[in-house]
Design a protein around this motif. Structure first.
Motif, short mmCIF file in Angstrom:
data_model
loop_
_atom_site.label_atom_id
_atom_site.label_comp_id
_atom_site.label_asym_id
_atom_site.label_seq_id
_atom_site.Cartn_x
_atom_site.Cartn_y
_atom_site.Cartn_z
N ASP A 132 1.18 -1.55 -0.24
CA ASP A 132 -0.39 -0.02 0.11
C ASP A 132 0.66 1.16 -0.29
O ASP A 132 0.57 2.90 -1.00
N TRP A 133 2.65 1.37 0.66
CA TRP A 133 2.91 1.84 0.71
C TRP A 133 4.06 2.80 -0.45
O TRP A 133 3.80 3.80 -1.04
N LYS A 134 4.37 1.76 -0.76
CA LYS A 134 4.55 1.60 -3.06
C LYS A 134 3.59 1.78 -3.65
O LYS A 134 4.75 2.09 -4.80
N SER A 135 2.44 2.13 -3.54
CA SER A 135 1.58 1.76 -4.44
C SER A 135 1.74 3.80 -5.27
O SER A 135 0.96 3.93 -5.85
N GLY A 136 2.80 4.37 -4.00
CA GLY A 136 2.15 6.04 -4.86
C GLY A 136 1.67 6.66 -3.66
O GLY A 136 0.78 8.14 -4.66
N SER A 137 0.14 5.84 -3.46
CA SER A 137 -0.62 6.51 -2.68
C SER A 137 -0.50 7.98 -1.85
O SER A 137 0.71 8.18 -0.89
N ARG A 138 -0.89 8.69 -1.16
CA ARG A 138 -1.18 10.11 -0.61
C ARG A 138 -1.42 9.86 1.09
O ARG A 138 -2.45 9.66 1.49
N PHE A 139 -0.65 10.59 1.53
CA PHE A 139 -1.29 10.09 3.36
C PHE A 139 -0.97 10.92 4.15
O PHE A 139 0.22 12.14 4.02
N ASN A 140 -2.04 11.74 4.55
CA ASN A 140 -2.16 13.05 5.35
C ASN A 140 -2.49 12.53 6.87
O ASN A 140 -2.79 12.05 6.74
N CYS A 141 -1.23 13.46 7.72
CA CYS A 141 -2.06 14.18 9.77
C CYS A 141 -2.26 14.47 9.21
O CYS A 141 -1.45 16.50 9.13
N THR A 142 -3.68 15.31 10.00
CA THR A 142 -4.15 16.52 9.79
C THR A 142 -4.36 16.84 11.70
O THR A 142 -4.84 15.61 12.77
N VAL A 143 -3.90 18.18 12.77
CA VAL A 143 -3.87 17.98 13.37
C VAL A 143 -4.70 19.47 14.13
O VAL A 143 -4.47 20.11 13.56
N HIS A 144 -6.58 19.37 15.27
CA HIS A 144 -7.04 20.16 15.49
C HIS A 144 -6.56 20.66 16.46
O HIS A 144 -6.65 19.45 17.18
N HIS A 145 -5.69 21.68 17.00
CA HIS A 145 -5.75 22.24 18.49
C HIS A 145 -6.70 23.13 18.73
O HIS A 145 -7.18 23.95 18.36
N LEU A 146 -8.10 22.53 19.00
CA LEU A 146 -8.95 23.35 19.34
C LEU A 146 -9.09 24.66 20.33
O LEU A 146 -9.45 25.98 19.76
N ALA A 147 -8.04 24.90 21.13
CA ALA A 147 -7.98 25.66 22.09
C ALA A 147 -7.36 27.08 21.03
O ALA A 147 -7.04 28.12 21.47
N SER A 148 -6.57 27.02 20.13
CA SER A 148 -5.61 27.86 19.69
C SER A 148 -5.84 28.18 18.10
O SER A 148 -5.54 29.09 17.50
N ASN A 149 -7.05 26.88 18.13
CA ASN A 149 -7.87 27.30 16.73
C ASN A 149 -7.06 27.01 15.40
O ASN A 149 -6.96 27.68 13.80
N THR A 150 -6.49 26.04 15.68
CA THR A 150 -5.15 26.01 14.81
C THR A 150 -5.67 24.35 14.07
O THR A 150 -5.45 23.58 14.44
N ILE A 151 -5.34 24.08 12.64
CA ILE A 151 -5.51 23.30 11.88
C ILE A 151 -4.06 23.50 11.03
O ILE A 151 -3.98 23.59 10.51
N ILE A 152 -3.74 21.61 11.12
CA ILE A 152 -2.40 22.03 10.89
C ILE A 152 -2.29 20.30 9.42
O ILE A 152 -2.66 19.15 10.58
N THR A 153 -1.67 20.42 8.20
CA THR A 153 -1.38 18.98 7.70
C THR A 153 -0.32 18.30 7.17
O THR A 153 0.23 19.92 6.71
N LYS A 154 -0.36 17.75 7.55
CA LYS A 154 1.61 17.09 6.95
C LYS A 154 1.15 16.24 5.84
O LYS A 154 0.52 14.72 6.82
N ASN A 155 1.33 15.92 4.66
CA ASN A 155 1.43 14.10 3.73
C ASN A 155 2.75 14.41 3.69
O ASN A 155 3.34 14.92 3.89
N ALA A 156 2.32 12.74 2.81
CA ALA A 156 3.87 11.93 3.00
C ALA A 156 2.88 11.17 1.75
O ALA A 156 2.10 9.91 1.34
N LYS A 157 4.50 10.99 0.79
CA LYS A 157 4.39 10.17 -0.39
C LYS A 157 5.32 9.17 -0.45
O LYS A 157 6.38 9.74 -0.28
N ASN A 158 5.43 8.29 -1.12
CA ASN A 158 6.79 7.19 -1.07
C ASN A 158 6.67 7.78 -2.45
O ASN A 158 6.54 7.02 -3.81
N ILE A 159 8.32 8.51 -2.27
CA ILE A 159 8.89 8.70 -3.75
C ILE A 159 10.61 8.12 -3.81
O ILE A 159 11.48 8.54 -2.99
#
Length: 800
Positions: free
Chosen positions: A515-542
């Motif tokens: 699944d990792w070597k298929s080249g799909s893009r995976f995202n991790c999204t972090v939502h911090h309610l107190a600071s009203n912050t949303i951060i997304t990081k992505n990764a792909k097998n290159i």
């Protein structure tokens, strides 16, 4: 018996004076000029009805002088110089010498001696009497803390006797068992600017006696009945602090302990007893621990059941300090007072429910009569207050009052106070709290890819989403694959509190390797309610290539006279990778060798080597290594070039063995010190009388100096006899990069030759020859000065 007979008797026994323990005298005594003093000679084991006892005077530096005597019948005899002023007397076990109208000339040592008919058979140790016209001043006595000796088998105690007058003073050491006579070192008195004396006495005692908590006494003074005494360790009575069960323990547990904190006592010797309403109880005493500033601390415990404690019976802890005989006690009884605590709103309630609830808990023996009052910002608050009473009576069930407020009011920093009162006539107790204004901090997010080895050897791989630096501890993490939400195969580590008061956490996503070597893009999204912050990081097998260049080694350049640059390419599936070189912008194929991977384990690494001349490499040319998967893909490159650094020849010093080493050891070590050379490439050889030496040599690691040059020390170990024979030992240092060879020689100074002799080829920059010139000049100057001084002394003696 007449005076002449006693003098004859005294002189006849001088060649063989006997000394025994049968006659005991005080070591020192002080008397005032014009006054009187009485010396005592105590007998032990002697029958005074069968012996005569004489008194003999000796002024320091002079001979013995007979004073007087009393025989077994009580008849008395005196020397003419003492008749009328001195009087001899005795009782059943003591003989006395009463001295009147004393003068400074009476200062001396006075001995008592017992005789039968012909000889003075037994002698006392003597009393040193000092007659002074000065006013007697008693000393101040101080004892220092103990310290371990080097052997670790003894303890040293120092007694300082200060500001006394006159000089001769009595100083003794003792314990409760009696006087100490061994292990004592006394230092002579010193006259201070205030015309008073100071002396010290050092007592060494076995560590075993010290560990038994023995108390030592230092006494100093002029009269046995008026001595200044100090003890070590000084007696310090214990201080007691009661420790009673807290309301939390009474609420949550069925058993508890009473505590008695015992502190500051010295020496370490106490007894502890517990009583309940006057009846002895079995308690526990922990081992004592020493304080850094002296004294000891410990704690005594008494286990008991909670229901026994709340019956309000009196418990007593009594501590007796055995050395001082001081006893202290404290009484403890359950008072049944109210205990109150406030619990602040939780983070989840504040940031998710958008409400804030404060909880006030009260512990007491009768919770049914407790009344609550809340104040917010100094004003009473009765709305949104809920009170819950326990379903069972007893201290283990608190009364709870809850106050609900808004998040805005709670976070504004206003003070909340909870009051609890049994009745209108009793005094209320309170607890207060407020929200500490801490600004929310948004998180930092990193998405870590699976390790390369994991993708090769495992069927599953893991992505890690690292979240750090956020406050408060309230985040929401989601995973997606190509935009689709993932709910399975996710996990998280516990949130950790960082040193700066912020939080960190790691969240994980596990998937198959395919699944990792298929080249799909995976995202991790972090939502911090107190600071009203949303951060997304992505990764792909290159499958990218990584290229690294390794420069030629110093040894290859200066010894083999070649320069090989190594290019390493790393990545997945390198079977089709092409590597090519460029030197100063021009492609180079001559001297290039590429090693293709062999086997599965080396599929992620390919290396290529480019050999060139030292001259080309050190000229500062740029070398570029490029790797390419296919003609259509973009190449990945790494580049390097040599830095032009001038070589520096070493400075060499040959140090002979230390004089103490040749005297106290069977071996002697010569040290060849090298410094200031570059690059780090030297060769050191040793010789003895021109013959090479390969054994008993060693070297310290080469060190990089501040000036970017190197230094090192090489050693030759020989026997002391071999060194003293006068053989010549040589150290030869060759430095190929600077084309330098330097030799140093040394031989034993006892052989009648120069301490060091140096010869050999030296390149510019070696300044040790100047040191030899200075050494020879120094010896020449000393010789001339010695010759002139001897000539001057001879001339003066001839003239006399």
């Amino acid at each position: 018996m007449g005076v002449a007979a006693y003098l004859c008797l005294l002189l006849s026994c001088l060649p063989g004076v006997q000394s025994a323990d049968e006659l005991n005298q005080t070591p020192t005594a002080v008397a005032k000029s014009g006054g009187s003093h009485k010396l005592t000679c105590a007998t032990s084991g002697l029958d005074l009805s069968s012996y005569s006892v004489d008194w003999v005077k000796q002024v320091p530096g002079k001979g013995l002088e007979w004073v007087g005597a009393i025989d077994y019948d009580g008849d008395k005899y005196y020397a003419p110089a003492f008749s009328g002023r001195f009087e001899v007397s005795k009782d059943s076990s003591n003989v006395y010498l009463q001295m009147n109208s004393l003068s400074l000339s009476d200062t001396a040592i006075y001995y008592c001696a017992a005789d039968t008919c012909d000889y003075l058979d037994y002698w006392g140790a003597g009393t040193s009497l000092t007659v002074t016209s000065e006013v007697e001043a008693l000393p101040s006595v101080h004892i220092t803390s103990s310290c371990n000796t080097e052997s670790g088998q003894e303890i040293s105690i120092l007694c300082l006797v200060k500001d006394y007058q006159p000089q001769i003073i009595s100083q003794t050491w003792s314990t409760s068992s009696g006087d100490i006579t061994t292990g004592i070192t006394k230092y002579p008195p010193v006259l201070g600017q205030n015309n008073k004396y100071t002396m010290s006495s050092l007592l060494r005692v076995p560590a075993a006696d010290w560990n038994r908590n023995t108390v030592y006494y230092c006494k100093a003074g002029y009269k046995p009945d008026n001595m200044v005494t100090r003890t070590f360790p000084e007696h310090q009575a214990p201080q007691l602090i009661p420790l009673v069960p807290s309301p939390e323990i009474l609420h949550n547990q069925t058993t508890a302990v009473l505590g008695c904190m015992i502190s500051g006592f010295s020496p370490d010797n106490i007894t502890v007893s517990w009583k309940k309403a006057g009846v002895n109880q079995a308690g526990i005493v922990l081992p004592s621990t020493p304080r850094t500033n002296g004294g000891f601390d410990t704690v005594a415990y008494l286990p008991l059941r909670v229901e026994e404690w709340i019956k309000k019976q009196e418990y007593t802890c009594e501590v007796t300090h055995v050395p001082s005989g001081i006893s202290n006690r404290i009484n403890m009884r359950y008072q049944g007072v109210l205990s109150i605590f406030i619990q602040n709103p939780g983070m989840e309630e504040i940031w998710i429910n958008k409400t804030a609830t404060l909880v006030c808990s009260v512990f007491c023996s009768d919770p049914s009569q407790v009344h609550f009052t809340w104040k917010v910002g100094g004003k009473e608050r009765s709305k949104v207050v809920v009170t819950r009473r326990p379903s069972h009576e007893g201290t283990r069930n608190p009364v709870i009052s809850e106050l609900r407020t808004s998040v805005e009011e709670w976070t504004s920093g206003v003070e909340f106070v909870c009051f609890a009162q049994r009745s209108s006539s009793s005094s209320p107790i309170s607890a207060r709290t407020n929200h500490n204004k801490v600004e929310p901090k948004k998180p930092e997010v990193r998405l870590l890819l699976p390790a390369h080895e994991e993708t090769k050897r495992s069927h599953k791989v893991t992505l890690e989403c690292v979240v750090s630096g956020f406050y408060p501890d309230l985040i929401n993490v989601t995973w997606t694959k190509d935009g689709a939400l993932i709910s399975n195969n996710t996990s998280a580590a516990p949130t950790a509190l960082e040193q700066g008061g912020t939080f960190s956490a790691s969240h994980f996503l596990t998937m198959s390797t395919e699944d990792w070597k298929s080249g799909s893009r995976f995202n991790c999204t972090v939502h911090h309610l107190a600071s009203n912050t949303i951060i997304t990081k992505n990764a792909k097998n290159i499958q990218e290539l990584s290229v690294f260049i390794q420069n030629p080694s110093t040894e290859e350049i200066w010894i083999n006279k070649t320069a090989t640059v190594v290019c390493v390419v790393m990545g997945a599936d390198l079977s089709q990778v092409q590597i090519y070189w460029q030197v100063s912008g021009r492609e180079r194929t001559t001297g290039a060798v590429t090693h293709q991977p062999r086997g599965e384990r080396t599929q992620d690494r390919v290396s290529s080597k480019l050999r060139s001349s030292v001259e080309e490499w050190t000229s500062g040319v740029e070398v570029v290594c490029s790797a390419q998967r296919s003609p259509s893909s973009s190449p990945v490159s790494a580049r390097t070039e040599s830095a032009k650094v001038e070589t520096k020849s070493p400075k060499v010093r040959l140090l002979p063995p230390a004089h103490e080493e040749t005297k106290q050891s069977n071996t002697a070590t010569l040290e060849c010190v090298l410094s200031g050379f570059y690059p780090d490439l030297i060769n050191v050889t040793w010789e003895k009388d021109g013959a090479p030496i390969s054994s008993t040599t060693s070297a310290s690691p080469t060190a990089l100096e501040q000036g970017r040059t190197f230094s090192a020390s090489h050693f030759l170990t020989v026997s002391s006899e071999d060194w003293k024979k006068g053989s010549v030992f040589g150290c030869t240092v060759s430095h190929p990069p600077s084309n330098t060879s330097i030799s140093r020689e040394v031989k034993s100074f006892q052989a009648g030759t120069d301490l060091t002799g140096e010869e050999g080829k030296e390149e510019p920059g070696d300044l040790d020859g100047d040191d030899n010139v200075l050494t020879v000049a120094a010896f020449a100057i000393l010789f001339i000065i010695s010759f002139l001084y001897s000539t001057f002394v001879t001339v003066v003696k001839v003239q006399q």
